[in-house]
Design a protein around this motif. Structure first.
Motif, PDB file in Angstrom:
ATOM      1  N   LEU A 172     -46.910  68.145 -37.754  1.00  0.00           N
ATOM      2  CA  LEU A 172     -46.006  67.557 -38.735  1.00  0.00           C
ATOM      3  C   LEU A 172     -46.113  68.308 -40.058  1.00  0.00           C
ATOM      4  N   PRO A 173     -45.096  68.250 -40.892  1.00  0.00           N
ATOM      5  CA  PRO A 173     -45.169  68.944 -42.188  1.00  0.00           C
ATOM      6  C   PRO A 173     -46.410  68.576 -42.997  1.00  0.00           C
ATOM      7  N   ARG A 174     -46.773  67.286 -43.004  1.00  0.00           N
ATOM      8  CA  ARG A 174     -47.916  66.838 -43.807  1.00  0.00           C
ATOM      9  C   ARG A 174     -49.248  67.318 -43.253  1.00  0.00           C
ATOM     10  N   GLN A 175     -49.255  67.826 -42.014  1.00  0.00           N
ATOM     11  CA  GLN A 175     -50.498  68.302 -41.407  1.00  0.00           C
ATOM     12  C   GLN A 175     -50.713  69.803 -41.617  1.00  0.00           C
ATOM     13  N   LEU A 176     -49.720  70.497 -42.122  1.00  0.00           N
ATOM     14  CA  LEU A 176     -49.814  71.942 -42.287  1.00  0.00           C
ATOM     15  C   LEU A 176     -50.699  72.309 -43.482  1.00  0.00           C
ATOM     16  N   PRO A 177     -51.192  73.545 -43.517  1.00  0.00           N
ATOM     17  CA  PRO A 177     -51.958  73.988 -44.684  1.00  0.00           C
ATOM     18  C   PRO A 177     -51.141  73.851 -45.965  1.00  0.00           C
ATOM     19  N   GLU A 178     -51.775  73.434 -47.025  1.00  0.00           N
ATOM     20  CA  GLU A 178     -51.085  73.293 -48.301  1.00  0.00           C
ATOM     21  C   GLU A 178     -50.550  74.628 -48.794  1.00  0.00           C
ATOM     22  N   SER A 179     -51.196  75.713 -48.373  1.00  0.00           N
ATOM     23  CA  SER A 179     -50.765  77.042 -48.805  1.00  0.00           C
ATOM     24  C   SER A 179     -49.376  77.407 -48.289  1.00  0.00           C
ATOM     25  N   VAL A 180     -48.926  76.765 -47.203  1.00  0.00           N
ATOM     26  CA  VAL A 180     -47.573  77.008 -46.689  1.00  0.00           C
ATOM     27  C   VAL A 180     -46.549  76.739 -47.776  1.00  0.00           C
ATOM     28  N   TRP A 181     -46.720  75.612 -48.463  1.00  0.00           N
ATOM     29  CA  TRP A 181     -45.740  75.187 -49.469  1.00  0.00           C
ATOM     30  C   TRP A 181     -45.955  75.912 -50.794  1.00  0.00           C
TER      31      TRP A 181
ATOM     32  N   VAL B 299     -56.071  61.696 -35.135  1.00  0.00           N
ATOM     33  CA  VAL B 299     -56.391  62.518 -36.307  1.00  0.00           C
ATOM     34  C   VAL B 299     -55.320  62.246 -37.358  1.00  0.00           C
ATOM     35  N   ASP B 300     -55.712  61.573 -38.424  1.00  0.00           N
ATOM     36  CA  ASP B 300     -54.790  61.274 -39.513  1.00  0.00           C
ATOM     37  C   ASP B 300     -53.560  60.515 -39.028  1.00  0.00           C
ATOM     38  N   GLY B 301     -53.792  59.598 -38.086  1.00  0.00           N
ATOM     39  CA  GLY B 301     -52.715  58.746 -37.613  1.00  0.00           C
ATOM     40  C   GLY B 301     -51.841  59.334 -36.531  1.00  0.00           C
ATOM     41  N   VAL B 302     -52.227  60.485 -35.982  1.00  0.00           N
ATOM     42  CA  VAL B 302     -51.443  61.157 -34.939  1.00  0.00           C
ATOM     43  C   VAL B 302     -52.349  61.451 -33.746  1.00  0.00           C
TER      44      VAL B 302
ATOM     45  N   LYS C 155     -60.563  71.373 -35.887  1.00  0.00           N
ATOM     46  CA  LYS C 155     -59.686  72.335 -36.571  1.00  0.00           C
ATOM     47  C   LYS C 155     -58.683  71.612 -37.449  1.00  0.00           C
ATOM     48  N   LEU C 156     -58.161  70.491 -36.947  1.00  0.00           N
ATOM     49  CA  LEU C 156     -57.149  69.759 -37.694  1.00  0.00           C
ATOM     50  C   LEU C 156     -57.712  69.137 -38.967  1.00  0.00           C
ATOM     51  N   LYS C 157     -58.978  68.777 -38.942  1.00  0.00           N
ATOM     52  CA  LYS C 157     -59.589  68.145 -40.112  1.00  0.00           C
ATOM     53  C   LYS C 157     -59.665  69.093 -41.304  1.00  0.00           C
ATOM     54  N   THR C 158     -59.669  70.386 -41.047  1.00  0.00           N
ATOM     55  CA  THR C 158     -59.742  71.367 -42.137  1.00  0.00           C
ATOM     56  C   THR C 158     -58.432  72.148 -42.299  1.00  0.00           C
ATOM     57  N   MET C 159     -57.415  71.774 -41.526  1.00  0.00           N
ATOM     58  CA  MET C 159     -56.165  72.537 -41.496  1.00  0.00           C
ATOM     59  C   MET C 159     -55.505  72.653 -42.869  1.00  0.00           C
TER      60      MET C 159
ATOM     61  N   TRP D  39     -51.086  80.529 -32.052  1.00  0.00           N
ATOM     62  CA  TRP D  39     -50.932  79.074 -32.152  1.00  0.00           C
ATOM     63  C   TRP D  39     -51.833  78.564 -33.260  1.00  0.00           C
ATOM     64  N   LEU D  40     -51.246  78.131 -34.353  1.00  0.00           N
ATOM     65  CA  LEU D  40     -51.970  77.806 -35.581  1.00  0.00           C
ATOM     66  C   LEU D  40     -53.120  76.840 -35.360  1.00  0.00           C
ATOM     67  N   GLU D  41     -52.887  75.754 -34.625  1.00  0.00           N
ATOM     68  CA  GLU D  41     -53.922  74.723 -34.493  1.00  0.00           C
ATOM     69  C   GLU D  41     -54.887  74.953 -33.333  1.00  0.00           C
ATOM     70  N   TYR D  42     -54.652  75.966 -32.522  1.00  0.00           N
ATOM     71  CA  TYR D  42     -55.546  76.217 -31.384  1.00  0.00           C
ATOM     72  C   TYR D  42     -56.421  77.453 -31.573  1.00  0.00           C
TER      73      TYR D  42
END
Length: 293
Positions: free
Chosen positions: A105-114, A20-23, A32-36, A82-85
């Protein structure tokens, strides 16, 4: 598409692993990760970010006690947050301020975090100890497939697992990349960085640091009480005997479950000299610094 060599590495895991996205990730969370990245978090959410087996249960319970202002265990296991589960509905039902945990990874987190500036606590551990702890878990944790057949999560040897681990052929990928990416992110954002060995050496001080970072300072007496409640033996007892077991995974009879030893330096009982030297060379090449442990 994984190469034949990569596919053979994944074959020793009981569950399907997909890219998923190189990981590499367990296939069951791929959707779930595709829409994270588009998930909407709350501004007062606290994120605990760790690579697997870096002291996640320990730090998560401490953070919840800081938020509560007292040394009182949460009702559920950390898997409940657990965020991703967990589903978005399950997480939405949690009361604010939520302490969510993730291995992403940071780049996989919701954009709203930042965008929201959520508080982030990043805990890291000696990667050798992480490898041993991960191996001990996957050879003890039971996986049930779609037909109801049960087996341990990883069927190979320590040598097999270490090869997968140091090459990144495990769920969540390469630990060296994880550490590097979080270090870089900490240069841009206000992140509380905590180390497992420091928690072992002076847990009260690390609890104080986390509380001050969260703008939730507590009486010194409470820091001591939290440290005691979250000692290895007390937290193990609470998780196995006191907490609701809804999110509890299954384990082989006679194994220690999530809480095995809770020590530093156990890697010396697993790594050969040659394995240790190779591991350190990979670390140094990936992180551009001498192996510090």
């Amino acid at each position: 598409m994984a190469s034949p060599a990569e596919t053979r590495k994944f074959e020793q895991f009981a569950y399907e692993i997909t890219d998923v996205d190189g990981v590499p990730h367990m296939a069951l969370i791929a959707e779930k990760l595709k829409t994270m990245k588009h998930r909407q978090l709350r501004q007062d959410d606290i994120l605990l970010c760790t690579f697997p087996k870096s002291g996640t249960h320990w730090a998560w319970e401490i953070l919840n006690m800081i938020v509560a202002g007292k040394a009182e265990y949460t009702k559920h296991w950390q898997n409940s947050a657990w965020l991703e589960y967990r589903t978005e509905e399950e997480l939405e039902a949690l009361t604010s301020p939520r302490v969510l945990h993730t291995h992403l990874l940071p780049r996989q987190l919701p954009e709203s975090v930042w965008k929201l500036g959520c508080k982030i606590v990043f805990v890291q551990r000696n990667p050798k100890d992480c490898a041993v702890s991960c191996f001990s878990q996957v050879i003890s944790q039971v996986w049930k497939d779609e037909e109801g057949m049960e087996t341990v999560c990883f069927t190979g040897s320590w040598d097999d697992y270490l090869s997968c681990y140091q090459d990144g052929y495990i769920p969540y990928g390469l630990i060296f990349d994880y550490i590097r990416d979080w270090w870089k992110t900490a240069e841009q954002y206000n992140i509380c960085q905590v180390h497992y060995k420091d928690m072992k050496q002076d847990c009260v001080n690390e609890i104080r640091r986390m509380a001050e970072y969260l703008d939730r300072p507590l009486p010194e007496k409470t820091y001591v009480e939290i440290a005691e409640a979250c000692s290895f033996s007390n937290l193990k007892h609470a998780n196995e005997k006191l907490k609701d077991q809804t999110y509890h995974f299954q384990w082989e009879p006679g194994t220690s479950g999530y809480f095995r030893k809770g020590k530093t330096g156990d890697w010396k009982n697993f790594f050969t000299v040659a394995q240790s030297e190779k591991f350190e060379k990979i670390y140094e090449a990936r992180l551009n610094e001498p192996f510090p442990y």
